[in-house]
Design an enzyme around this catalytic site. Structure first.
Site, PDB file in Angstrom:
ATOM      1  N   SER A 143       0.846  -1.254   0.190  1.00  0.00           N
ATOM      2  CA  SER A 143       0.001  -0.001  -0.106  1.00  0.00           C
ATOM      3  C   SER A 143       0.844   1.245  -0.047  1.00  0.00           C
ATOM      4  O   SER A 143       1.979   1.135   0.511  1.00  0.00           O
ATOM      5  CB  SER A 143      -0.939  -0.055   1.265  1.00  0.00           C
ATOM      6  OG  SER A 143      -1.637   1.197   1.278  1.00  0.00           O
ATOM      7  N   TYR A 156      -1.633  -0.106  10.945  1.00  0.00           N
ATOM      8  CA  TYR A 156      -1.910  -0.574   9.672  1.00  0.00           C
ATOM      9  C   TYR A 156      -0.601  -0.311   8.964  1.00  0.00           C
ATOM     10  O   TYR A 156      -0.045  -1.116   8.210  1.00  0.00           O
ATOM     11  CB  TYR A 156      -3.260   0.136   9.116  1.00  0.00           C
ATOM     12  CG  TYR A 156      -3.321  -0.605   7.523  1.00  0.00           C
ATOM     13  CD1 TYR A 156      -3.639  -1.724   7.168  1.00  0.00           C
ATOM     14  CD2 TYR A 156      -2.975   0.479   6.684  1.00  0.00           C
ATOM     15  CE1 TYR A 156      -3.983  -1.965   5.898  1.00  0.00           C
ATOM     16  CE2 TYR A 156      -3.084   0.045   5.226  1.00  0.00           C
ATOM     17  CZ  TYR A 156      -3.688  -1.145   4.831  1.00  0.00           C
ATOM     18  OH  TYR A 156      -3.881  -1.314   3.528  1.00  0.00           O
TER      19      TYR A 156
HETATM   20  N1  LIG Z   1      -8.614  -1.012  -1.001  1.00  0.00           N
HETATM   21  C1  LIG Z   1      -7.611  -0.216  -1.193  1.00  0.00           C
HETATM   22  O1  LIG Z   1      -7.799   1.008  -1.168  1.00  0.00           O
HETATM   23  C2  LIG Z   1      -6.196  -0.569  -0.831  1.00  0.00           C
HETATM   24  C3  LIG Z   1      -5.186   0.181  -1.250  1.00  0.00           C
HETATM   25  C4  LIG Z   1      -3.896  -0.141  -0.783  1.00  0.00           C
HETATM   26  C5  LIG Z   1      -3.730  -1.540  -0.464  1.00  0.00           C
HETATM   27  N2  LIG Z   1      -4.798  -2.359  -0.353  1.00  0.00           N
HETATM   28  C6  LIG Z   1      -4.520  -3.685   0.028  1.00  0.00           C
HETATM   29  O2  LIG Z   1      -4.809  -4.622  -0.908  1.00  0.00           O
HETATM   30  C7  LIG Z   1      -5.266  -5.661  -0.462  1.00  0.00           C
HETATM   31  C8  LIG Z   1      -6.845  -6.129  -0.655  1.00  0.00           C
HETATM   32  O3  LIG Z   1      -7.553  -5.113  -0.305  1.00  0.00           O
HETATM   33  P1  LIG Z   1      -9.211  -4.938  -1.010  1.00  0.00           P
HETATM   34  O4  LIG Z   1      -9.635  -3.566  -0.622  1.00  0.00           O
HETATM   35  O5  LIG Z   1      -9.486  -5.910  -2.187  1.00  0.00           O
HETATM   36  O6  LIG Z   1      -9.952  -5.679   0.340  1.00  0.00           O
HETATM   37  P2  LIG Z   1     -11.254  -6.433   0.822  1.00  0.00           P
HETATM   38  O7  LIG Z   1     -11.383  -6.143   1.952  1.00  0.00           O
HETATM   39  O8  LIG Z   1     -12.128  -5.865  -0.449  1.00  0.00           O
HETATM   40  O9  LIG Z   1     -10.896  -7.869   0.230  1.00  0.00           O
HETATM   41  C9  LIG Z   1     -10.144  -8.639   1.111  1.00  0.00           C
HETATM   42  C10 LIG Z   1     -10.451  -9.849   1.213  1.00  0.00           C
HETATM   43  O10 LIG Z   1      -9.369 -10.749   2.162  1.00  0.00           O
HETATM   44  C11 LIG Z   1     -10.124 -11.458   2.724  1.00  0.00           C
HETATM   45  N3  LIG Z   1      -9.239 -11.807   4.248  1.00  0.00           N
HETATM   46  C12 LIG Z   1      -9.209 -10.818   5.308  1.00  0.00           C
HETATM   47  N4  LIG Z   1      -8.509 -11.376   6.175  1.00  0.00           N
HETATM   48  C13 LIG Z   1      -8.233 -12.607   5.818  1.00  0.00           C
HETATM   49  C14 LIG Z   1      -7.331 -13.816   6.321  1.00  0.00           C
HETATM   50  N5  LIG Z   1      -6.904 -13.643   7.502  1.00  0.00           N
HETATM   51  N6  LIG Z   1      -7.451 -14.640   5.746  1.00  0.00           N
HETATM   52  C15 LIG Z   1      -7.741 -14.973   4.213  1.00  0.00           C
HETATM   53  N7  LIG Z   1      -8.682 -14.222   3.735  1.00  0.00           N
HETATM   54  C16 LIG Z   1      -8.870 -12.819   4.663  1.00  0.00           C
HETATM   55  C17 LIG Z   1     -11.440 -10.894   3.192  1.00  0.00           C
HETATM   56  O11 LIG Z   1     -12.329 -12.069   3.574  1.00  0.00           O
HETATM   57  C18 LIG Z   1     -11.711 -10.299   1.781  1.00  0.00           C
HETATM   58  O12 LIG Z   1     -12.734 -11.206   1.029  1.00  0.00           O
HETATM   59  C19 LIG Z   1      -5.085  -5.664   0.981  1.00  0.00           C
HETATM   60  O13 LIG Z   1      -3.902  -6.299   1.822  1.00  0.00           O
HETATM   61  C20 LIG Z   1      -5.136  -4.005   1.401  1.00  0.00           C
HETATM   62  O14 LIG Z   1      -4.295  -3.853   2.329  1.00  0.00           O
HETATM   63  C21 LIG Z   1      -6.127  -1.919  -0.457  1.00  0.00           C
END
Ligand SMILES: NC(=O)c1ccc[n+]([C@@H]2O[C@H](COP(=O)([O-])OP(=O)(O)OC[C@H]3O[C@@H](n4cnc5c(N)ncnc54)[C@H](O)[C@@H]3O)[C@@H](O)[C@H]2O)c1
Length: 259
Positions: A143, A156
Site C-alpha cells: 500500500s 496498519y
Molecule cells: N482498497 C484499497 O484502497 C487498498 C489500498 C492499498 C492497499 N490495499 C491492500 O490490498 C489488499 C486487498 O484489499 P481490498 O481492498 O481488495 O480488500 P477487501 O476487504 O475488499 O477484500 C479482502 C479479502 O481478504 C479476505 N481476508 C481478510 N483477512 C483474511 C485472512 N486472515 N485470511 C484469508 N482471507 C482474509 C477478506 O475476507 C476479503 O474477502 C489488502 O492487502 C489491502 O491492504 C487496498
C-alpha cells in the site's frame, strides 16, 4: 484471452472480492491457473462460481492466512488441483485504524497477524515449491501506507512498512534460487474496504469527496487497474524486477498537497 501468464499457477489470498478477485479474473484472462483462498468460505464459493476459466484451471479453499497449518493444506490442495504453484500473491489484508495511544493490544496483534504474519505463513508454505521447481514469483500487495503515514491509521502502516521489509529481505535471500519477490503499492482502490472506511465517517459522501480531491486525477483506482499491474509483475515481462515495489496510485503519494 491472452497468453501473458501461460504456465503460471498462482495462489491468491483474500480472493473472494476486491483486488484479489480482480486479479484472479485478470490472471485467468492471461491463461494462468489460479488457486483462490479466502477466510469467507461462502463469498469465495460465490466468487469462484462467477469466474470464467477458458482452458486455464481454477481451485479454491476457505482458509485463514493466520492459520499456518491451514495454509500448508491449501498449498497441497493447490498442487493436486492446478499443479505445483509457481507464484503467490499475498493480497489478504485488513484495515486496523486507530490513534497510537488508543490502540489496544488486541488491535495491534490482529493487524500484524493478518497483514504481516499471514503473508509470511504463505511465503513459508510456498517458497519450497518455487525453489524445487527452479524459481517463481511472490507478489505482496502492500500500500502507499508502506512508505507514507496518514494520522489516525495506526498501526496498519507499520505492518505495511514491514511487509515491504519482508519483500526486500526475501527478494535478496532467494534471488540465487531464481525467485523474484516484489511488492505492489496501490493508493485508494474502489473496494468494499474503502466503502467501509468512508462509512465510518458521520458523512460518508463528504468523506468520499475528500478522498477524490486528494488525487491529482480526481478519482481513485478500480480493482482492475491494480490487477493489470499485477499481471505484468507476475509475468516473464519483468524477469529482472526483484526486491522492489511498484506504486500504482495515480500520483497520490508524490504530491505534497493538492493545489
Ligand atoms: N482498497 C484499497 O484502497 C487498498 C489500498 C492499498 C492497499 N490495499 C491492500 O490490498 C489488499 C486487498 O484489499 P481490498 O481492498 O481488495 O480488500 P477487501 O476487504 O475488499 O477484500 C479482502 C479479502 O481478504 C479476505 N481476508 C481478510 N483477512 C483474511 C485472512 N486472515 N485470511 C484469508 N482471507 C482474509 C477478506 O475476507 C476479503 O474477502 C489488502 O492487502 C489491502 O491492504 C487496498
Amino acid at each position: 484471452m491472452g497468453n501473458r501468464l501461460t504456465e503460471k499457477r498462482i495462489m491468491i489470498t483474500g480472493a473472494a472480492q476486491g483486488i484479489g478477485l480482480a486479479m484472479a479474473e485478470a490472471f485467468l484472462r492471461e491463461d494462468a491457473s489460479v488457486f483462490l483462498i479466502d477466510r469467507d468460505g461462502p463469498l469465495l464459493a460465490e466468487a469462484v462460481a462467477g469466474l470464467a476459466a477458458g482452458k486455464a484451471k481454477i481451485g479454491h479453499m476457505a482458509a485463514d492466512i493466520t492459520d499456518a497449518k491451514g495454509i500448508e493444506a491449501a498449498v497441497a490442495k493447490a498442487a493436486a488441483e492446478i499443479g505445483r504453484l509457481n507464484a503467490l500473491v499475498n493480497n489478504a489484508g485488513i484495515n486496523v485504524f486507530s490513534e497510537p495511544l488508543a490502540t489496544t493490544d488486541e488491535e495491534w496483534q490482529r493487524c500484524f497477524d493478518v497483514n504481516l504474519k499471514g503473508a509470511w505463513n504463505c511465503c513459508k508454505a510456498v517458497l519450497p515449491e518455487l525453489i524445487v521447481q527452479g524459481g517463481g514469483v511472490i507478489l505482496n500487495i502492500a500500500s502507499t501506507h508502506a512508505f507514507t503515514i496518514i494520522p489516525h491509521t495506526f498501526p496498519y502502516p507499520l505492518a505495511k512498512h514491514a511487509l515491504l521489509g519482508m519483500t526486500k529481505s526475501l527478494g535478496l535471500e532467494y534471488a540465487p534460487k531464481n525467485v523474484r519477490v516484489n511488492a505492489l503499492a496501490p493508493g485508494y482502490v474502489a473496494t468494499q474496504k474503502v466503502l467501509d472506511y468512508w462509512n465510518g465517517f458521520p458523512d460518508p459522501e463528504a468523506a468520499k469527496a475528500e478522498t477524490m480531491k486528494l488525487h491529482p486525477g480526481g478519482r481513485i483506482a478500480s480493482p482492475e487497474e491494480i490487477a493489470m499491474a499485477a499481471v505484468f509483475m507476475i509475468s516473464d515481462e519483468c524477469t529482472f524486477m526483484n526486491a522492489t515495489c511498484l506504486t500504482v496510485d495515480g500520483g497520490l503519494s508524490v504530491q505534497q498537497h493538492p493545489a
